[in-house]
Every structure is written in structure tokens, then in C-alpha cells.
Design a protein around this motif. Sequence first.
Motif, mmCIF file in Angstrom:
data_model
loop_
_atom_site.group_PDB
_atom_site.id
_atom_site.type_symbol
_atom_site.label_atom_id
_atom_site.label_comp_id
_atom_site.label_asym_id
_atom_site.label_seq_id
_atom_site.Cartn_x
_atom_site.Cartn_y
_atom_site.Cartn_z
ATOM 1 N N VAL B 50 0.697 -1.188 -0.046
ATOM 2 C CA VAL B 50 0.014 0.130 0.009
ATOM 3 C C VAL B 50 1.042 1.306 0.066
ATOM 4 C CG1 VAL B 50 -2.021 -1.114 1.168
ATOM 5 C CG2 VAL B 50 -0.061 0.043 2.535
ATOM 6 N N SER B 51 0.431 2.458 -0.584
ATOM 7 C CA SER B 51 1.377 3.552 -0.518
ATOM 8 C C SER B 51 0.477 4.791 -0.476
ATOM 9 C CB SER B 51 1.927 3.456 -1.876
ATOM 10 O OG SER B 51 1.229 3.837 -2.812
ATOM 11 N N ALA B 52 1.135 5.918 -0.203
ATOM 12 C CA ALA B 52 0.451 7.201 -0.518
ATOM 13 C C ALA B 52 1.500 8.212 -0.796
ATOM 14 C CB ALA B 52 -0.247 7.605 1.175
ATOM 15 N N ILE B 71 3.361 4.116 -8.007
ATOM 16 C CA ILE B 71 2.499 3.126 -8.946
ATOM 17 C C ILE B 71 2.662 1.995 -7.781
ATOM 18 C CG2 ILE B 71 2.279 1.542 -10.765
ATOM 19 C CD1 ILE B 71 3.548 3.915 -12.584
ATOM 20 N N THR B 72 1.274 1.396 -7.653
ATOM 21 C CA THR B 72 1.238 0.472 -6.760
ATOM 22 C C THR B 72 0.382 -0.615 -7.267
ATOM 23 O OG1 THR B 72 1.447 1.863 -4.698
ATOM 24 C CG2 THR B 72 0.639 -0.448 -4.291
ATOM 25 N N SER B 73 0.678 -1.835 -7.367
ATOM 26 C CA SER B 73 -0.300 -2.902 -7.957
ATOM 27 C C SER B 73 0.360 -4.409 -7.521
ATOM 28 C CB SER B 73 0.098 -2.910 -9.400
ATOM 29 O OG SER B 73 -0.887 -3.878 -9.889
ATOM 30 N N THR B 74 -0.282 -5.378 -7.949
ATOM 31 C CA THR B 74 0.256 -6.894 -7.910
ATOM 32 C C THR B 74 0.446 -7.101 -9.237
ATOM 33 O OG1 THR B 74 -1.871 -7.497 -7.565
ATOM 34 C CG2 THR B 74 -0.982 -7.205 -5.526
ATOM 35 N N MET B 75 1.486 -8.091 -9.282
ATOM 36 C CA MET B 75 1.570 -9.013 -10.394
ATOM 37 C C MET B 75 0.905 -10.172 -10.547
ATOM 38 S SD MET B 75 5.225 -8.239 -12.085
ATOM 39 C CE MET B 75 6.203 -8.395 -10.494
ATOM 40 N N ALA B 76 0.013 -10.597 -10.998
ATOM 41 C CA ALA B 76 -0.833 -11.962 -11.111
ATOM 42 C C ALA B 76 0.382 -12.900 -11.555
ATOM 43 C CB ALA B 76 -2.050 -11.929 -11.767
ATOM 44 N N GLY B 77 0.661 -14.312 -10.868
ATOM 45 C CA GLY B 77 1.368 -15.171 -11.536
ATOM 46 C C GLY B 77 1.115 -16.260 -11.054
ATOM 47 N N ASN B 78 1.841 -17.448 -11.231
ATOM 48 C CA ASN B 78 1.751 -18.666 -11.028
ATOM 49 C C ASN B 78 1.938 -18.984 -9.552
ATOM 50 O OD1 ASN B 78 1.210 -19.175 -13.687
ATOM 51 N ND2 ASN B 78 3.474 -19.700 -13.892
ATOM 52 N N LEU B 82 2.211 -11.083 -6.770
ATOM 53 C CA LEU B 82 3.329 -10.528 -6.228
ATOM 54 C C LEU B 82 3.298 -9.221 -6.317
ATOM 55 C CD1 LEU B 82 6.065 -12.230 -5.806
ATOM 56 C CD2 LEU B 82 6.788 -11.450 -7.882
ATOM 57 N N PRO B 83 3.501 -8.536 -4.916
ATOM 58 C CA PRO B 83 3.577 -7.121 -5.106
ATOM 59 C C PRO B 83 4.319 -6.592 -5.930
ATOM 60 C CG PRO B 83 3.544 -8.222 -2.651
ATOM 61 C CD PRO B 83 3.744 -9.125 -3.882
ATOM 62 N N PHE B 84 3.873 -5.448 -6.521
ATOM 63 C CA PHE B 84 4.477 -4.629 -7.513
ATOM 64 C C PHE B 84 4.527 -3.004 -7.123
ATOM 65 C CE2 PHE B 84 4.944 -1.761 -11.073
ATOM 66 C CZ PHE B 84 6.053 -2.260 -11.929
ATOM 67 N N GLY B 85 5.393 -2.557 -6.907
ATOM 68 C CA GLY B 85 5.573 -0.918 -6.744
ATOM 69 C C GLY B 85 6.550 -0.201 -7.373
ATOM 70 N N LEU B 86 6.318 1.019 -7.876
ATOM 71 C CA LEU B 86 7.342 1.944 -8.254
ATOM 72 C C LEU B 86 7.331 3.355 -7.815
ATOM 73 C CD1 LEU B 86 9.637 2.311 -10.304
ATOM 74 C CD2 LEU B 86 8.161 2.663 -11.965
ATOM 75 N N TYR B 87 7.975 3.734 -6.961
ATOM 76 C CA TYR B 87 8.025 4.932 -6.350
ATOM 77 C C TYR B 87 9.406 6.021 -6.709
ATOM 78 C CZ TYR B 87 5.187 2.002 -3.837
ATOM 79 O OH TYR B 87 3.972 1.028 -3.683
ATOM 80 N N VAL B 295 6.809 13.600 -0.861
ATOM 81 C CA VAL B 295 6.945 12.454 -0.061
ATOM 82 C C VAL B 295 6.358 11.518 -0.564
ATOM 83 C CG1 VAL B 295 5.404 13.285 1.617
ATOM 84 C CG2 VAL B 295 7.025 11.592 2.537
ATOM 85 N N VAL B 296 6.899 10.076 -0.385
ATOM 86 C CA VAL B 296 6.002 9.159 -0.895
ATOM 87 C C VAL B 296 6.185 8.103 0.198
ATOM 88 C CG1 VAL B 296 5.652 7.134 -2.269
ATOM 89 C CG2 VAL B 296 6.771 9.061 -3.142
ATOM 90 N N LEU B 297 5.155 7.173 0.826
ATOM 91 C CA LEU B 297 5.295 6.212 1.883
ATOM 92 C C LEU B 297 4.680 4.971 1.354
ATOM 93 C CD1 LEU B 297 3.776 8.201 4.808
ATOM 94 C CD2 LEU B 297 6.425 8.063 4.382
ATOM 95 N N ALA B 298 5.172 3.929 1.582
ATOM 96 C CA ALA B 298 4.762 2.459 1.113
ATOM 97 C C ALA B 298 5.096 1.428 2.286
ATOM 98 C CB ALA B 298 5.604 2.044 0.089
ATOM 99 N N GLN B 299 3.993 0.563 2.465
ATOM 100 C CA GLN B 299 4.066 -0.518 3.359
ATOM 101 C C GLN B 299 3.742 -1.785 2.737
ATOM 102 O OE1 GLN B 299 1.277 0.668 6.585
ATOM 103 N NE2 GLN B 299 3.161 1.766 7.582
ATOM 104 N N LEU B 300 4.588 -2.613 3.178
ATOM 105 C CA LEU B 300 4.211 -4.257 2.684
ATOM 106 C C LEU B 300 3.295 -4.895 3.628
ATOM 107 C CD1 LEU B 300 4.489 -5.982 0.343
ATOM 108 C CD2 LEU B 300 6.725 -6.572 1.371
#
Lengths: 647, 302
Positions: B50-52, B71-78, B82-87, B295-300
Motif C-alpha cells: 500500500v502507498s500514499a 504506482i502500486t499494484s500486484t503482479m498476477a502469477g503462477n 506478487l506485490p509490485f511498486g514503483l516510487y 514524500v512517498v510512503l509505502a508499506q508491505l
Amino acid sequence: MSNHEGQTIIYLIRRTPLETRLFPELSDDDKGEENVVAKSQLQAGAILAKRYAIQEVVGLGGMGSVYRARDMHFPNVTKLVAVKEMINSAPDPLVRETIVQNFEREANLLATLHHPSIPKIYDYFTLESRSYLVLEFIHGKDMEAVINETNGFLPEEQVLTWAIDLCDVLDYLHKHQPDPIIFRDMKPSNVMINSNGDVMLVDFGIAKAFQSGIKGTMIGTEGYSPPEQYRGEATQAADIYSLGATLHHALTRRDPRLEPPFSFAERPIRRINPAVSPELETIVNQALEYEPANRFKSASEMRDALTSVARKTGMLVRMGPKTGPIKSEGIKPLWKFKCEDEIRGTPAIHQGTLYIGCYDHNLYALDASEGKFQWKYPTDGGIVSRPIIVDGNIIVGSEDKRLHVVSSRSGKVVWTYYTDGPVRSSPSIAEGHIFFGSDDNHLHAVNLNTGRMAWRFESADAIRSTPFVMSEMVYFGCESGDYYAINFRGEMKWRFRSKRAVTASTVGTGQAIYFTSVDGTLYALDPRNGWVIWRFRLGKSSISTPCIADDLIVVGSADGFIYAVEAKNSKEAWRFRTEHQVNGSPVLYKDSIYCGSVDGSLYCLEYRTGRLRWKFGTEGAITGTPLVFDDVVYIGSTDHHIYALLA
Amino acid sequence: MDKLFGWLFGSQPKTTEKAMDIANTAPLTEEQLKTIVSNQNPHFDLQQLVSAAGQSVGKQRELNEDSLLAITSTMAGNSGNLPFGLYVVADGMGGHQFGEVASNAAIRTVAGYIMKKFHPYLFQVKSEPMDESFQELMSAAVNEAQRIIQREAPGSGTTLTAALVIGQQITIAHVGDSRAYFVYPDGRLETITRDHSLVQRLQELGHITPEEAENYPHRNVLYKALGQGDILDPEIFTLAFPQPGTLMICSDGMWGVVAEQDIIRAINEAPNLQRACQNLVTAANTAGGPDNISVVLAQLIG
């Protein structure tokens, strides 16, 4: 506004509310002018001032080009000159005037200088908005190009000769009357090496007037500048520092512009290039002292120091570099034991007994403290894998396609397990099961108590790597280059492909797993999903298993080097050259790395720096991995011996 | 009425305090405390990123030369989602409008380059394994940005601090003096980037103390910036996402103005990341807002 040729100033000033308008000119104009220059360059064949026939552009600077031209006043001979052009397109008349004054300053300065390492000035003139200096043409290359085009390191005596000549010309400048001249921009690209191999100092265009302007404008050039230049001070000591930086670059090939400022001490010369004599290193270090007062007092003092090194190390009659701090003869093994064939595997130790497999088909049990024979267990094939000890049983794979479980007490077989190919992979144990690979293209999971197969997993090719077990997952590579992560039920979680065989085993942490491939790469993968975090190129292929030493990954390669790579950013921390391929794996014990080489030696290196502590020579190639236990190193060699050495 | 209020607002009888003082209760074990704390925190059985983000021009500037991307998303995979983020945070400089151009170009180029590479994994059904590592990818993206800035805004420069999050791996690319931090719930703050500034370098070498650094005249001198120099050598490294913990990326309009203790408090005491961002930006502006704030914040979580 400086006329550094083809160089951008990398010190940028961050804007603060009060300084909004101070600095854009510097770098912007450099760039802007370049475009102007490109558009308005003189073409080959153009005649300048009815005298200089332009032949070609030999350099491009922020304020104009440098041309090679022929002086037509000498019609019967080809007299070549360098014509340095400066296009003055500053809109502000005051700035324009300053530029012209500065240009004339350089011309007048050069006219008063007579030194073999300073190009002669023939003429200068201004045509409209362009000014020209006509200088002696130097056939040659600048030192930066020489460094870049050399394979490996430049010979010490060559750098030493240049250093002495550069001190000589700096000394000449610093003793100039009435005022000393500070060159201020000593760096490899400002030193030309002419066709005789002599140095020539070029670009006297740095003028103080430009730098002592507004406080906080430009305060230095890249990488080679001393700390005090940030305070706007330029003294003889600054030139000495920059010369030190130039020599450091030439000796190590590490460009200081790619490193943090003032970080030379973090890259000791002899660690990067051990062929350099300690004496020369000491001199360069003194020139690079942070405090100006601690450097050489004058260029002539530095020259004298260099000359005495040249004499001592026999610059002209080159003496070989002194290698190896400790001779291998100094190390005596605690004991050695002879088998009947080569030892290519790795020993294991348990309750005072050392177990090792040999090409002579036997698994040997030796008393670890004295090397006395206890028993041997014969298999029907050579043993190259590492035994493992569980519950009083020794487990080892053999070329005879079997996994053997042998009682440590009696040396008698408990049970064996058949595969359809030679077993070269060493076993791993977890959760009551033995995991190992075979040349039959399967990873086998065998129940430790019953000796029965729990499952086997089919891979694309022979598995010779040791399975690495972590967090209920098993990681291993195979000879096709495929790499697998499977769970304890034998189900594949992910798979990765390297370009060539993965013969080496894996090591890892929760954060990453590391392994090498015959494709010449050290890989770091996310253990959960197989995404590649980083790759590190080794000089050649590798079948050496990495070793984790704090935040370093240490591994050998067939190019003969032992590498240490930072786990966090995949940067090389150090490398150590052995005399042949490094196919065995390094191990860490306390603060030392132990690693064997096909050159026959076992090396002991300080793990942070890669500095050699000692080496021990055997009579054959070492391809196995040492075992270190209780301050004793055990290593097998293809000379049929196993050695025990004090760690 | 007392009873009613007590029921409504949970106020306690006056005698309780005294009773508490003499009460001899069994202390909770570490395990129990952990369970209680973790039950209060959000939890997902699949990890969620999650991010803000928050930005302000500040109180003393007219132009915003910072740029920001989250950008915060998940990568659907086998093997699960998988969490995906680019900040990315970039702080432009150069003393005129080019600073803004540079930071903009940096963000767009870096993010564009990376998103193009991840496009197959995010948006296509079939995908080949990526043949580049995270670190190679970040390095190539930064070098591309360097090229674009030198072309589009010659002479200008920008800081760049970018974090690519894939699963639990954070790969950072960093040039200049914007910063990335890990902020932990126990009140620790860890700076994970190193400023490419003269003042930082002199501190590393022990030539000035942190106190002297506060008032150092050349605080604003960088020795490395995107868009500047013939050769760019960004710092690129990979770390494990702190769990629990918060990744923070910000420009110096934030870290140079708000004290570390206040940053920690703003993050750890806020009910969610959006509010934490708001608190941080407000704190920087309250302190004078001398510079642009990003400022960008992100948590897993999970």
C-alpha cells in the motif's frame, strides 16, 4: 565560461531561496555553446588569417574547437600547428570583455613560459567574435586515452617517468617569476603524451578570474580536485594533490570522477594493482593527503622522492614486483595423509574423525588430530562429493551410481540406494530426508531411516550441484542450465534458466540465493519467486560455489580469480588472482577466506580486502573445497594427499 | 447519567486508578503482546503493498521543481500475486525553469522504461522470463534518463531516488540528495541512501561534525546529479522490505526541514498512510516550507 575542453562541470549548486540567480551560466553555457560550435566549425581547407590551412578538428571544447592546421608561411615544409579557437557569444558586454581578457591572459602567460613539457605559442589573434591561439602541435594522445586504451595496468616505470616529468614542469610553473603559476587543472586529459613518450601539459585556459567570482558558484572540477579547492583556495599544494590523483588514476585505472570525492584512501593502489611498489604508493598517498600541509612542500620535493624510488626500484633495469608477503615454504602441514588416487572432493568432520572420498573408490576415515588411518570403505567408483554425517552414519555418493550409508563406528555399510547415473552431487539433509542429485537427471528425496525413495523430481539434465535447503524449499541447478526451486513434496515452485550448466551449488539467505553458472555469471535470485536481483559477470565460467562472508559474496572462476562481490549492490569489493582456474569453493573461517586453485595452492585471504595472508603449495591441482574446523584447515589435492594446516 | 456517559464514552470510575496501583496482575508475555499488537494492525494473508504520496510547493517558492510518481499494484502469477511498486522522487535544479523540466523528464523516463519492461508481466497473458536483473533494469533506466535530460534540458540537473518493489525486494536507484528511509514502528529511522552532497562527503570523511554540517556554507553543493557529468554512476542496491516498517522517499524540502523525531512520529502515529503524508507535508510547511516538498510512503502488509 571556462574553457575546459569537452568537459562538463559536475558540481551543481542547489538553489536556495536566496541564491536563485547565481549559477546557471556555468554548465548551461558550456552546453549551449557546444551547439553553436558544432554549427560554426571551420571546415577543412579553410585558410585562417591568410596563413593557417585548417586540416581537421582534433578537439572540441566548451567555447570552441581545436584544429590541426598547416602553417602556410613555410610552403616548402609541412609545419603543423594547433589552432585553439574560442567563440565569444556572451550577450553581456562585460562578460564578453572578461572572456577576451582571459584569452589574452592565457596567450601572454604561455609566451613567457619555456619548458620542454609546455607547448610553444606562435601567435594569437582575434577575428570578430572569435579568438585564436596558435600553438605547437603535439603528435600524440592524452593520458586518459592512453590509460583507457591499455589492456591491464600501465607499467610502473612508465607512470613513474611521467610523474617525474610532471613534477618538473609543475616545479617550473610554481617557481615562475614574478608570480607563481598554479596550473589548477592537472588531470590525465590535460596531459599529452607525444610520440617520444614525453609528457606535455596542455590547456592553460583556467583563469582565476572565473572562479573567484560569486561565492558558491563553481567550486571545483571533477574527481581530481583537492578539498581546499571547494573553499576557493588554489595553491601549489592543490596542484600536487591533483597530480597525485592523476597518478592514482593511471596506476589503478579507477577513474576518480566515478568515485566519491576525496576517496582515494578507500582505494589503496596496491590492493588494486599489486605490481606497484610500496614506495611509489607511499609517495602518491602523501600527495593525496587531505590536509595541504601534510603533502609534499613543493613539486621539487615530490620529484626528488620519485627519483629516489626510481633509483631504488631500478626504474630502467626493472625489478619484478615483490609478491606474496609470506613464502609458502614457511607453512608446514600439521599432518598429511596419502590416498591411492586424486582427491577432488571435500572432507567432513565428526567427533574427531575426518571423512573424505577419493578417486581410488574409497571413503576414508582419519583421525583428525594426527591424520592416522582408521578405516576405509570401498565403493565401486570414484568419490567426488562431500560426505555428510547423521546419527552416526556417513552418507556419500559415488560414481558407482549409488548413495552409500556407512556406519561411522565400524566403517560397514548400513544401506545403499541406487540411482541410474553416477552420483556427483553431495547430499543435503532436512526433515528426515536426504536430498541429492544424480546424473540420471533426477533429484532424489530418500527417507533417512528406511532408505526408501520418498519421491524424485525430474530435471532437464544431470544434477551435479548440491541441493540447498532453506525454508522448506530445495534449490539446485543442472547441467542444461535449468535451475529449480521445489518444495518438500517435490513440486516445482519456480524455475530459472541460465545460459550454461549450473554445476556449482547454491548458498543463500532469506533475502537472496546465490549461485554461479558456466555462463560466467554469479546470480542473485529472490528465493520466493526466482526473479533476478542482480547478475555479476565473472571473467570466465564458474563451477565454484559462493560463500557468504558478512555482506560479501566470495566465489572463484575459471579465469583464475577469487572475487568478492557486495551482496547489496553487486559491486566488486576485491579480486585476488591465483595462477590457474579456481574450481573449488571458498570458505570463510573467522576473518579469513580459504580457497584452493588448480595452480596447486591453498590461499588464505583477509576477507574484507582480499589481501593474501599465506598460501600453501601442494603438488597437484586443488579442485575441492577446504574444511576449517577448530582452527585447522583440511584440504585434499590431486597429488593424492589430504593436508591438515593451522588456519 | 454518569453511567450513561461511562457506557457511551468508556470513561472509567474514579476509583479505578487507585485499584490499578495496588492490583497485582500477571504481566503479558512478549508473545501475547505481539498478538495483541498484530491483531490491531491490518493483515492480509497474501502480502499487499500500500502507498500514499504528498506534495507541496512550500511557502517560499513559486515554482514546483520536484516531481513524484507512485504506482502500486500486484503482479498476477503462477506463484501467487506478487506485490509490485514503483516510487520515484526527483528534485530538479539549475536555477531556472529547466529544473522542473529535468525532474519531469527523469520521472517519466525512468518510470516509462521500467513499466515498459514490466508490461508483459502486468498486462499480458504470456510472458518470457525477464533477461535482466532488477539492478540492471534500474541502471539502464537511469542512464536513459541521463541521456534524455542532456538532450531536453542541457545544463540542468535533478536528483533521483527511485524504488522498485517486487515481492519483498526493494531495488533503489539513487543520485543526489533526495532520500529513502526505513521507518520502523519501534521508533527507529534508518537512512538507506547516501547524499551525494559535499557536506555529506565531508562528514563521512570526519572533516566536519554533524553540528558543523548544519551551518555549512556550501550545504547545497552536489557532486553527482542526473543530467550532469560525462559519466553517471548511480547508486543501485537491493534491500528486503522492512516488515513491519515503512519505506519513505522524500526530497530535501522534507528531510532538511522536519526533524527525524517528528518524521517518525508523523508516520507511526497516523491512522493510515494518507494521513501520515498529510502530516509530513504540513510539518514541513509549518517549519517554514523553504523548499518544494515531496514524500512517498509505502508499506508491505501481510
